[in-house]
Design a protein around this motif. Sequence first.
Motif, mmCIF file in Angstrom:
data_model
loop_
_atom_site.group_PDB
_atom_site.id
_atom_site.type_symbol
_atom_site.label_atom_id
_atom_site.label_comp_id
_atom_site.label_asym_id
_atom_site.label_seq_id
_atom_site.Cartn_x
_atom_site.Cartn_y
_atom_site.Cartn_z
ATOM 1 N N ARG A 32 0.834 -1.213 0.000
ATOM 2 C CA ARG A 32 0.000 0.000 0.000
ATOM 3 C C ARG A 32 0.861 1.252 0.000
ATOM 4 O O ARG A 32 0.495 2.264 -0.583
ATOM 5 C CB ARG A 32 -0.978 -0.024 1.159
ATOM 6 C CG ARG A 32 -2.090 -1.047 0.957
ATOM 7 C CD ARG A 32 -3.198 -0.906 1.976
ATOM 8 N NE ARG A 32 -2.770 -1.243 3.331
ATOM 9 C CZ ARG A 32 -2.808 -2.463 3.846
ATOM 10 N NH1 ARG A 32 -3.252 -3.467 3.129
ATOM 11 N NH2 ARG A 32 -2.416 -2.686 5.076
ATOM 12 N N LEU A 36 0.795 4.271 -2.714
ATOM 13 C CA LEU A 36 0.647 5.675 -2.333
ATOM 14 C C LEU A 36 1.721 6.525 -3.005
ATOM 15 O O LEU A 36 1.423 7.593 -3.551
ATOM 16 C CB LEU A 36 0.715 5.829 -0.811
ATOM 17 C CG LEU A 36 0.656 7.249 -0.273
ATOM 18 C CD1 LEU A 36 -0.648 7.934 -0.684
ATOM 19 C CD2 LEU A 36 0.815 7.256 1.247
ATOM 20 N N GLU A 37 2.950 6.063 -2.977
ATOM 21 C CA GLU A 37 4.029 6.810 -3.630
ATOM 22 C C GLU A 37 3.743 6.983 -5.116
ATOM 23 O O GLU A 37 3.950 8.070 -5.671
ATOM 24 C CB GLU A 37 5.365 6.091 -3.439
ATOM 25 C CG GLU A 37 5.918 6.207 -2.038
ATOM 26 C CD GLU A 37 7.229 5.480 -1.888
ATOM 27 O OE1 GLU A 37 8.124 5.694 -2.737
ATOM 28 O OE2 GLU A 37 7.360 4.701 -0.923
ATOM 29 N N ILE A 40 1.052 9.596 -5.639
ATOM 30 C CA ILE A 40 1.513 10.972 -5.398
ATOM 31 C C ILE A 40 2.265 11.493 -6.614
ATOM 32 O O ILE A 40 2.049 12.618 -7.060
ATOM 33 C CB ILE A 40 2.395 11.046 -4.135
ATOM 34 C CG1 ILE A 40 1.539 10.794 -2.905
ATOM 35 C CG2 ILE A 40 3.096 12.398 -4.040
ATOM 36 C CD1 ILE A 40 2.329 10.624 -1.625
ATOM 37 N N ARG A 50 6.487 12.863 -2.214
ATOM 38 C CA ARG A 50 6.735 11.443 -2.470
ATOM 39 C C ARG A 50 7.975 10.966 -1.720
ATOM 40 O O ARG A 50 7.988 9.883 -1.136
ATOM 41 C CB ARG A 50 6.885 11.184 -3.965
ATOM 42 C CG ARG A 50 6.970 9.671 -4.260
ATOM 43 C CD ARG A 50 7.208 9.365 -5.721
ATOM 44 N NE ARG A 50 8.549 9.775 -6.075
ATOM 45 C CZ ARG A 50 8.869 10.464 -7.171
ATOM 46 N NH1 ARG A 50 7.952 10.781 -8.041
ATOM 47 N NH2 ARG A 50 10.104 10.824 -7.410
ATOM 48 N N VAL A 53 7.079 10.484 1.929
ATOM 49 C CA VAL A 53 6.318 9.240 2.101
ATOM 50 C C VAL A 53 7.268 8.049 2.062
ATOM 51 O O VAL A 53 7.152 7.117 2.870
ATOM 52 C CB VAL A 53 5.213 9.115 1.025
ATOM 53 C CG1 VAL A 53 4.612 7.714 1.015
ATOM 54 C CG2 VAL A 53 4.131 10.155 1.263
ATOM 55 N N GLU A 57 7.829 5.483 5.109
ATOM 56 C CA GLU A 57 7.565 4.059 4.883
ATOM 57 C C GLU A 57 8.783 3.219 5.233
ATOM 58 O O GLU A 57 8.667 2.146 5.832
ATOM 59 C CB GLU A 57 7.133 3.817 3.439
ATOM 60 C CG GLU A 57 6.917 2.361 3.082
ATOM 61 C CD GLU A 57 5.869 1.655 3.920
ATOM 62 O OE1 GLU A 57 5.996 0.425 4.098
ATOM 63 O OE2 GLU A 57 4.937 2.307 4.406
#
Length: 115
Positions: A32, A36-37, A40, A50, A53, A57
Motif C-alpha cells: 500500500r 501511495l508513492e 503521489i 513522495r 512518504v 515508509e
Amino acid sequence: MGQDINIPMSKLEQLNTSLTNIISEFENAGSRGDALESAIGSPHGESALRNEVDRFESAWNDKRDTLKEKLESAKERVVDFVQAWTDFDLEAAKNLDSTENPPQVDDPSQSQNPR
C-alpha cells in the motif's frame, strides 16, 4: 478450593482471529505504501512529498516487522494456551462425574463435525 474456573474460550478464539487479521494487515502494508508513492507522483515536477512518504515508509517498515514478530509470538501463546487448557479440561472431565461437571470445551475426537 472448590471455586469454578471459567476460561472464556470464545474470547480467546476472537483474539486469535484478531491477531491473525492484524498480522495479515502488517504483511500487506508495504504494498500500500508503494501504491501511495505512485499515486503521489511528482506534481508540478516536485517530488518532496513522495520522498517524505518513502522516508516514512522505510522507517515504519522496520518497526512494523518488529511489531509483526511480537504479534506472531502472542498469537502462538494464545494457540498454545487454548490447546493446553482444552487438554487439561478434557482430562479433568474424564476423572469427574460428567453429569455434574461437563467439560467447558468439546472433545474434538468425539465431534461429528471436524473443524
